[in-house]
Design a protein around this motif. Structure first.
Motif, PDB file in Angstrom:
ATOM      1  N   UNK A 107      20.726   0.758   7.263  1.00  0.00           N
ATOM      2  CA  UNK A 107      20.225   0.788   8.643  1.00  0.00           C
ATOM      3  C   UNK A 107      20.616  -0.498   9.361  1.00  0.00           C
ATOM      4  N   UNK A 108      20.417  -1.648   8.717  1.00  0.00           N
ATOM      5  CA  UNK A 108      20.738  -2.933   9.339  1.00  0.00           C
ATOM      6  C   UNK A 108      22.245  -3.107   9.501  1.00  0.00           C
ATOM      7  N   UNK A 109      23.007  -2.621   8.535  1.00  0.00           N
ATOM      8  CA  UNK A 109      24.465  -2.695   8.649  1.00  0.00           C
ATOM      9  C   UNK A 109      24.940  -1.880   9.840  1.00  0.00           C
ATOM     10  N   UNK A 110      24.383  -0.689  10.022  1.00  0.00           N
ATOM     11  CA  UNK A 110      24.760   0.146  11.162  1.00  0.00           C
ATOM     12  C   UNK A 110      24.394  -0.525  12.484  1.00  0.00           C
ATOM     13  N   UNK A 111      23.261  -1.219  12.489  1.00  0.00           N
ATOM     14  CA  UNK A 111      22.831  -1.903  13.712  1.00  0.00           C
ATOM     15  C   UNK A 111      23.769  -3.046  14.081  1.00  0.00           C
ATOM     16  N   UNK A 112      24.529  -3.537  13.100  1.00  0.00           N
ATOM     17  CA  UNK A 112      25.443  -4.659  13.350  1.00  0.00           C
ATOM     18  C   UNK A 112      26.789  -4.208  13.896  1.00  0.00           C
ATOM     19  N   UNK A 113      27.021  -2.906  13.994  1.00  0.00           N
ATOM     20  CA  UNK A 113      28.323  -2.396  14.431  1.00  0.00           C
ATOM     21  C   UNK A 113      28.732  -3.008  15.768  1.00  0.00           C
ATOM     22  N   UNK A 114      29.957  -3.502  15.828  1.00  0.00           N
ATOM     23  CA  UNK A 114      30.476  -4.102  17.045  1.00  0.00           C
ATOM     24  C   UNK A 114      30.243  -5.591  17.148  1.00  0.00           C
ATOM     25  N   UNK A 115      29.446  -6.173  16.248  1.00  0.00           N
ATOM     26  CA  UNK A 115      29.165  -7.605  16.321  1.00  0.00           C
ATOM     27  C   UNK A 115      30.316  -8.419  15.743  1.00  0.00           C
ATOM     28  N   UNK A 116      30.512  -9.638  16.252  1.00  0.00           N
ATOM     29  CA  UNK A 116      31.591 -10.492  15.787  1.00  0.00           C
ATOM     30  C   UNK A 116      31.290 -11.087  14.422  1.00  0.00           C
ATOM     31  N   UNK A 117      30.014 -11.311  14.119  1.00  0.00           N
ATOM     32  CA  UNK A 117      29.671 -11.949  12.849  1.00  0.00           C
ATOM     33  C   UNK A 117      29.617 -10.968  11.685  1.00  0.00           C
ATOM     34  N   UNK A 118      29.604  -9.671  11.961  1.00  0.00           N
ATOM     35  CA  UNK A 118      29.552  -8.694  10.891  1.00  0.00           C
ATOM     36  C   UNK A 118      28.209  -8.688  10.189  1.00  0.00           C
ATOM     37  N   UNK A 119      28.196  -8.157   8.979  1.00  0.00           N
ATOM     38  CA  UNK A 119      26.947  -8.029   8.218  1.00  0.00           C
ATOM     39  C   UNK A 119      27.218  -8.389   6.762  1.00  0.00           C
ATOM     40  N   UNK A 120      26.455  -9.339   6.230  1.00  0.00           N
ATOM     41  CA  UNK A 120      26.618  -9.763   4.843  1.00  0.00           C
ATOM     42  C   UNK A 120      25.919  -8.776   3.917  1.00  0.00           C
TER      43      UNK A 120
END
Length: 401
Positions: A107-120
């Motif tokens: 869920x949190x990874x999907x919420x990060x879509x489009x962000x420059x920092x990505x998701x760890x």
């Protein structure tokens, strides 16, 4: 428009057959939706249960029925293990793979879509998504965990469980095209994290280098990758979540020397482990897609195996005389059109069994068997005309009725 709905869990029959080939114990049998530990206690070993009989439990997790047949010295041990199993599955869904629950990593990874920092990502999902990306490449795109936007448009799993069917509608062409434009594992980037915002990690080619190092174990330890999803992309790990659960259950069983044998069914995925006290083999029935109340044959297995099945008879809705099943073709965004009714994959490693069965369903027997062979898996295809096609290795384990 008159609709017909049906939900079928393929492993239910298989698990029943599996248990039926063993001596049935008098242990408690859980009821769907309740924790094993909440069940009324059955008699302890020596108080009415035959020596060597299994304990059986049933519950629900990850959107499916979970059935456990456990061989242990006593009921207390078996019941404690079953509680552990259910807690593991609930935690996996809640903390890792659910796209619906805001507590989960996906869920949190999907919420990060489009962000420059990505998701760890966690180590666990780093490894899983690296395997998924590789399977996408090897399957020529027929397996794809980035179809979340499309699967939500159809929402077959939801409608296959609904009592009110009248609300089901086929997605419009424009909406489907928009959703499909956000998909494609080739657009998903997995790079080695450098401990920064992640923008320095995105050098061309580093995706494949990072994944290769992780999957080959070059670093000597599990690593965390940083995930970059383009705007609008949504992950859906429904095709591999149960495979990940199988891997975690295998590790749990390896830690429990007091559990000598087990058969655990998670919907269309089944794990066999250890042995029965009498030394007899595990016997797992494969459901007949043309008569889901029966089996078309039996797998005879010894020790640890993972069996994964995908078919158009598992979860579907019928509308206007057309069956809309849950296996979506990434090329069209619609339920896959195939000459195959069902595919069963047999392998030791459970991680990608579900993914392989999905890809092989879409690919068909010739290309599907070639793909399965790349992973050291055996494959059984049930064709639309009722014919069976299987790998040479599968013939050693499967016997048609």
């Amino acid at each position: 428009m008159k609709l017909f709905l049906r939900t079928f869990t393929a492993a239910l029959l298989a698990a029943v057959l599996c248990c039926g080939c063993a001596d049935m114990g008098a242990g408690s049998k859980g009821q769907t939706g309740r924790k094993p530990g909440e069940e009324e206690r059955g008699p302890a070993a020596g108080a009415g249960q035959q020596a060597g009989s299994p304990w059986q439990y049933a519950d629900t997790a990850m959107g499916t029925v979970v059935q456990q047949t456990i061989y242990a010295s006593d009921q207390e041990t078996a019941q404690a293990f079953c509680v552990q199993t259910m807690e593991l599955l609930w935690e996996l869904e809640r903390e890792r793979i659910s796209w619906r629950l805001d507590t989960s990593e996906v869920y949190r990874a999907n919420a990060s879509a489009g962000s420059e920092e990505g998701f760890l990502l966690s180590e666990e999902l780093s490894e899983l998504l690296a395997h998924c990306r590789l399977l996408w490449e090897r399957s020529k795109g027929t397996f794809d965990v980035t179809l979340g936007s499309v699967t939500r448009l159809w929402d077959i799993d939801k409608w296959a469980a609904e009592s009110d069917q009248e609300g089901f509608r086929i997605p419009g062409e424009e909406a489907l095209e928009r959703a499909l434009s956000t998909c494609g594992s080739g657009k998903m980037r997995l790079v080695k994290d450098l401990g920064t915002s992640g923008t320095e990690s995105g050098a061309p080619g580093e995706d494949s280098q990072a994944m290769s190092a992780l999957l080959d174990g070059e670093s000597g330890q599990r690593e965390r990758l940083r995930l970059f999803l383009p705007e609008g992309m949504r992950l859906d790990l429904g095709a591999v979540g149960k495979g990940l659960a199988m891997e975690k259950l295998i590790r749990l069983l390896e830690e429990r020397s007091d559990v000598t044998g087990a058969v655990i069914s998670l919907g269309g995925s089944i794990l066999t482990y250890g042995s029965k006290p009498d030394g007899g083999p595990w016997r797992v029935g494969i459901v007949d897609p043309f008569d889901t109340s029966d089996s078309l044959g039996i797998l005879t297995l010894e020790g640890q195996w993972c069996i994964s099945t995908s078919g158009d008879y598992e979860r579907y809705v019928e509308a206007g005389g057309v069956r809309y099943h849950h296996i979506l073709d990434p090329g069209t965004g619609a339920p896959a059109v195939s000459d195959v009714r069902g595919v069963t994959i047999l392998l030791k490693d459970g991680l990608l069994g579900d993914g392989l069965s999905t890809a092989c369903y879409i690919l068909g027997p010739e290309k599907g068997m070639a793909l399965a062979a790349e992973y050291g898996a055996e494959a059984l295809f049930v064709m639309a005309d009722g014919e069976l096609e299987m790998s040479e290795g599968m013939k050693h384990y499967f016997k048609e009725k």
